[in-house]
Write an enzyme that holds these catalytic residues in place. Structure first.
Site, mmCIF file in Angstrom:
data_model
loop_
_atom_site.group_PDB
_atom_site.id
_atom_site.type_symbol
_atom_site.label_atom_id
_atom_site.label_comp_id
_atom_site.label_asym_id
_atom_site.label_seq_id
_atom_site.Cartn_x
_atom_site.Cartn_y
_atom_site.Cartn_z
ATOM 1 C CB SER A 27 -0.834 0.101 1.125
ATOM 2 O OG SER A 27 -1.793 -0.943 1.119
ATOM 3 N NE ARG A 31 -2.385 4.755 0.431
ATOM 4 C CZ ARG A 31 -3.222 3.377 0.008
ATOM 5 N NH1 ARG A 31 -2.507 2.516 -0.440
ATOM 6 N NH2 ARG A 31 -4.322 3.579 0.202
ATOM 7 N NE ARG A 126 -10.632 -5.988 -6.979
ATOM 8 C CZ ARG A 126 -9.677 -5.977 -6.215
ATOM 9 N NH1 ARG A 126 -8.540 -6.206 -6.804
ATOM 10 N NH2 ARG A 126 -9.924 -5.347 -5.105
ATOM 11 C CB SER A 169 -12.939 1.592 -0.365
ATOM 12 O OG SER A 169 -11.896 1.673 -1.256
ATOM 13 C CD GLN A 171 -8.026 -0.715 -3.508
ATOM 14 O OE1 GLN A 171 -8.922 -0.660 -4.388
ATOM 15 N NE2 GLN A 171 -7.017 -1.477 -3.433
ATOM 16 C CG ASP A 319 -5.620 -6.614 2.211
ATOM 17 O OD1 ASP A 319 -6.710 -6.804 1.627
ATOM 18 O OD2 ASP A 319 -4.968 -5.724 1.888
ATOM 19 C CE LYS A 346 -10.731 -6.366 -0.426
ATOM 20 N NZ LYS A 346 -10.372 -4.936 -0.888
ATOM 21 N NE ARG A 350 -8.337 -12.058 -1.649
ATOM 22 C CZ ARG A 350 -7.480 -11.186 -1.367
ATOM 23 N NH1 ARG A 350 -7.842 -10.153 -0.666
ATOM 24 N NH2 ARG A 350 -6.490 -10.907 -2.204
ATOM 25 N NE ARG A 392 -3.645 -9.302 0.369
ATOM 26 C CZ ARG A 392 -2.611 -8.837 0.654
ATOM 27 N NH1 ARG A 392 -1.450 -9.417 1.081
ATOM 28 N NH2 ARG A 392 -2.236 -7.694 0.003
HETATM 29 C C1 S3P Z 1 -5.616 -1.020 -0.108
HETATM 30 C C2 S3P Z 1 -7.123 -0.944 0.306
HETATM 31 C C3 S3P Z 1 -7.923 -2.203 0.496
HETATM 32 C C4 S3P Z 1 -7.233 -3.559 0.620
HETATM 33 C C5 S3P Z 1 -6.146 -3.631 -0.614
HETATM 34 C C6 S3P Z 1 -5.131 -2.267 -0.682
HETATM 35 C C7 S3P Z 1 -4.848 0.234 -0.346
HETATM 36 O O1 S3P Z 1 -8.756 -2.045 -0.636
HETATM 37 O O2 S3P Z 1 -7.805 -4.500 0.378
HETATM 38 O O3 S3P Z 1 -5.466 -4.665 -0.710
HETATM 39 O O4 S3P Z 1 -3.764 0.070 -0.457
HETATM 40 O O5 S3P Z 1 -5.722 1.315 -0.231
HETATM 41 P P1 S3P Z 1 -10.192 -1.492 -0.600
HETATM 42 O O6 S3P Z 1 -9.843 -0.072 -0.515
HETATM 43 O O7 S3P Z 1 -10.933 -1.880 -1.778
HETATM 44 O O8 S3P Z 1 -10.817 -1.921 0.756
#
Ligand code: S3P
Length: 433
Positions: A27, A31, A126, A169, A171, A319, A346, A350, A392
């Site tokens: 993550s 970024r 997705r 989320s 993301q 995760d 995901k 999962r 995973r």
């Molecule tokens: C992540 C946020 C999560 C996570 C993913 C990484 C991130 O997803 O499951 O592996 O780096 O912001 P979501 O934003 O869909 O919850």
């Protein structure tokens, strides 16, 4: 490249013991790469994630005009575009990475031009509606294919919004903040559950100002970003496989060095402690506001207890749920998971794959729409595991395989390279046969 091709045979272990240093957090690497590529100046990162997902982000940002020096393994230098990307000639390939597609969409929505984002078969299934809604409310135009990628963005000057995310989320939060960074006025994201805050910390590290309340974060744009040098903390979601493996074997002892322990990510340590595992955290320090420390784990002599994971905890552990489900049969009282419907969208469904593969190993499991119940006190046997090409799932069942009777064949084992290419090599180092 299809990932569901390579198999890996996992033999049972008698103990898990040793010390490891793990590759950089996925993550945070996404970024840092995205912000470094967008900033003014040259950023340099060490212990950058070696996974294919972060390589997708780096390649997309390179196609958008950033200059990338891949300095071997886990070092990368990025000269940023100083706030203005060059529209790429072809589609931007996000590979298997939802983070790349969703977060980069926010960055691009505020840029003049038309951008096409594509992904592999899994990413193309997705949900992307969750980013279309806020970005269109800001004034961008996004065209999806039945709610999915390929995704076409027609970007330009946006207006600030105040948005409550319908599904927790990080993301989606990041997507909106990256659009807000470039937009006049204050853009606010409200969330019911505090999701991982790496974007907020990274934006600040690159010089941006943000403000937050208990349930919201705001960014007043436009703001410029400035290059940084940073060492990426070890990935706690990768560490989860080793922590859970060690928690299964009385007599185990594992030390994991320089792991990211950001409180919005570290709920796994609370769950393992609640299950009775012995966890110690040493040498805590802060790097660009991210907590980093050494984690020691050993298993309780009486075995792991039981727990229910639900509510906000499920979102924060999302995760790590596959590996927790994979070790659940050996707990005394079982593990129940609820409020984790997101697991169905995901890299694979999962919940379905956790249930199917646990059953293949002989476990009794009850599956429900938003989770599953895995009773404790069960014995598992080796089996053929269908990872569904999901990193995973492949790694979680490799951990279950260590404690099973007989050998386990993991199909699609190469998918581990999405987040953790070194996984099998490191597992062999600490699994004592
Ligand atoms: C992540 C946020 C999560 C996570 C993913 C990484 C991130 O997803 O499951 O592996 O780096 O912001 P979501 O934003 O869909 O919850």
């Amino acid at each position: 490249m299809p990932f569901a091709v390579q198999e890996r045979l996992i033999r049972p272990a008698r103990n898990v013991y040793g010390s490891l240093r793990l590759p950089g957090d996925k993550s945070i690497s996404h970024r840092y790469a995205m912000l470094g590529a967008f900033a003014e100046g040259v950023s340099r990162f060490t212990n950058f994630s070696t996974g294919a997902d972060c390589a997708s982000t780096v390649a997309c940002m390179e196609a958008l005009g950033a200059k990338v020096e891949r300095q071997g393994g886990d070092r990368v230098g990025i000269t940023g575009v100083g706030g203005w990307v060059t529209p790429a000639e072809g589609p931007l390939d996000c590979g298997n990475s939802g983070s790349t597609m969703r977060m980069m969409s926010g960055l691009l929505a505020a840029q003049e031009g038309r951008f096409t984002l594509t992904g592999d078969a899994s990413l193309s299934r997705r949900p992307m509606e969750r980013i279309r809604q806020p970005l269109e409310a800001m004034g961008a135009r996004l065209t999806l294919t039945e709610g999915h990628a390929p995704l076409i963005i027609e970007g330009g000057a946006l207006r600030a919004i105040d948005y409550t995310t319908p599904v927790p989320s990080a993301q989606v939060k990041t997507c909106i903040l990256l659009a807000g960074l470039q937009t006049a006025g204050a853009t606010t994201v409200r969330e019911a559950v505090r999701t991982r805050d790496h974007s907020e910390l990274a934006l600040r590290a690159f010089g941006a100002k943000l403000s937050r309340t208990v349930d919201s974060v705001s960014i007043a744009g436009p703001q410029a970003l400035h290059a940084i040098e940073a060492a990426v903390p070890g990935d706690l979601s990768s560490a989860a496989f080793f922590l859970c493996a060690a928690a299964l074997f009385p007599g185990s002892g594992l030390v994991l060095d320089s792991i990211g322990l950001n409180p919005t990510r570290a709920a796994l340590l609370d769950v393992l402690t609640a299950l009775g595992a012995h966890i110690a955290v040493l040498n805590l320090e802060e790097k660009h506001a991210e907590l980093v420390g050494t984690v020691q784990v050993s298993a309780p002599a009486e075995g792991l207890g039981s727990t229910t994971i639900s509510g906000a905890f499920s979102a924060q552990l999302i995760d790590e749920l596959p590996v927790l489900a994979a070790i659940a049969p050996w707990t005394r009282g079982g593990i129940s998971i609820r409020d984790a419907k997101e697991l169905r969208v995901k890299e694979s469904d999962r919940i379905a794959l956790m249930a199917r593969n646990l059953r293949a190993m002989g476990a009794d499991v009850t599956e429900c729409e938003d989770g599953l119940d895995v009773p404790g006190g069960q014995k598992l046997h080796g089996a053929t595991i269908d990872s569904g090409g999901d990193h995973r799932i492949a790694m979680a069942f490799s951990v279950a395989a260590l404690k099973a009777d007989g050998e386990t064949l993991i199909q699609g084992a190469d998918s581990a390279a999405i987040s953790f290419p070194e996984f099998f090599e490191l597992l062999d180092l600490v699994a004592e046969r």
